[in-house]
Motif scaffolding. Structure first.
Motif, mmCIF file in Angstrom:
data_model
loop_
_atom_site.group_PDB
_atom_site.id
_atom_site.type_symbol
_atom_site.label_atom_id
_atom_site.label_comp_id
_atom_site.label_asym_id
_atom_site.label_seq_id
_atom_site.Cartn_x
_atom_site.Cartn_y
_atom_site.Cartn_z
ATOM 1 N N ARG A 1 -41.135 54.678 -4.119
ATOM 2 C CA ARG A 1 -41.663 53.328 -3.927
ATOM 3 C C ARG A 1 -42.258 53.167 -2.519
ATOM 4 O O ARG A 1 -43.271 52.502 -2.334
ATOM 5 N N GLU A 2 -41.619 53.784 -1.552
ATOM 6 C CA GLU A 2 -42.131 53.724 -0.181
ATOM 7 C C GLU A 2 -43.481 54.428 -0.071
ATOM 8 O O GLU A 2 -44.433 53.891 0.514
ATOM 9 N N SER B 1 -46.188 52.418 -1.715
ATOM 10 C CA SER B 1 -46.537 51.244 -0.906
ATOM 11 C C SER B 1 -47.521 51.629 0.180
ATOM 12 O O SER B 1 -48.491 50.901 0.469
ATOM 13 N N THR C 1 -34.907 48.895 4.510
ATOM 14 C CA THR C 1 -36.119 49.501 5.042
ATOM 15 C C THR C 1 -36.713 48.629 6.147
ATOM 16 O O THR C 1 -36.623 47.401 6.102
ATOM 17 N N ASN D 1 -39.911 49.821 7.208
ATOM 18 C CA ASN D 1 -41.241 50.405 7.184
ATOM 19 C C ASN D 1 -42.289 49.286 7.119
ATOM 20 O O ASN D 1 -42.354 48.551 6.135
ATOM 21 N N ILE E 1 -44.437 48.822 3.920
ATOM 22 C CA ILE E 1 -43.794 48.163 2.785
ATOM 23 C C ILE E 1 -43.895 46.655 2.924
ATOM 24 O O ILE E 1 -44.190 45.939 1.951
ATOM 25 N N PRO F 1 -36.512 51.941 -1.150
ATOM 26 C CA PRO F 1 -37.704 52.725 -0.794
ATOM 27 C C PRO F 1 -37.707 54.141 -1.344
ATOM 28 O O PRO F 1 -38.777 54.704 -1.584
ATOM 29 N N ASP F 2 -36.527 54.734 -1.565
ATOM 30 C CA ASP F 2 -36.466 56.119 -2.028
ATOM 31 C C ASP F 2 -36.403 56.238 -3.545
ATOM 32 O O ASP F 2 -36.351 57.350 -4.080
#
Length: 215
Positions: free
Chosen positions: A97-98, A101, A127, A129, A132, A151-152
């Protein structure tokens, strides 16, 4: 077979992946399997669980792209859409997903010529990031609930279709979002209802394809 290296962590097991067939499924013949792991420990009524690890693989992966994908990957690279993480990754491997994004924001900025922004880095507890949060502000991605983004977590083709349709809306708010005339897939009954419209839109625009009449 895997086992922990520490003397305090001695669990071991044998993994027997199943090949369900179809796009994106484990390819047993390739002898490459992708995993994520976490540790969980309970003592005196208190349970502690670690975050998921990064994706790791067992086997000998090939970093050569499939023949059918080479031209598209080259175009994506020429347009500057390949992020650093993806540039160093196996093109046949999974995507998180990260990572998606980051791709979505790169696409948005290249198409619109505008720099995506974010309001803060506090929406999610798992997260920080900025990419994101930029995608979240543009409503391209969403959290999974409980103040987390995961995110993972790996993305599915359905999720990619939905996020890409939202990206198109962010880039081209006035674009025709109709799905009239979109291809009907043989496995359409297996597509989640919440994703069906996005899948049809992506298919109609030629942005996501199936194989042998199936999605």
């Amino acid at each position: 077979e895997y086992h922990a290296g520490s003397g305090l962590l001695t669990n071991k097991d044998t993994c027997n992946p199943l090949n369900k067939g179809g796009i994106g499924e484990v390819d047993i013949q390739a002898n490459v399997y992708y995993f994520r792991a976490y540790f969980i420990y309970t003592y005196d009524g208190v349970t502690v669980k670690s975050p998921y690890s990064n994706v790791f693989s067992i086997g000998t992966p090939s970093f050569t792209a499939s023949a059918w994908a080479v031209n598209d990957i080259k175009k994506a690279n020429d347009y500057g859409l390949v992020t650093e993480k993806l540039d160093a990754a196996d093109p046949k491997g999974p995507i998180t997903r990260e990572e998606f994004s980051e791709i979505a924001i790169r696409l948005y900025e290249k198409v619109t010529g505008k720099a995506a922004t974010y309001d803060n880095l506090t929406e999610f507890s798992d997260t920080k990031n900025p990419e994101i949060y930029k995608a979240f502000k543009l409503e391209i991605v969403k959290g999974i609930g409980g103040g987390k983004f995961a995110p993972d977590e790996l993305v599915t083709r359905e999720q990619i279709a939905a996020m890409m349709q939202r990206a198109v809306k962010a880039m081209k708010p006035d674009a025709d979002q109709s799905t009239d005339g979109a291809e009907a897939f043989k496995d359409e009954k297996d597509i989640s209802k919440w994703a069906l419209d996005s899948v049809k839109f992506m298919s109609k625009q030629g942005l996501l394809k199936g194989a042998n009449g199936k999605f």
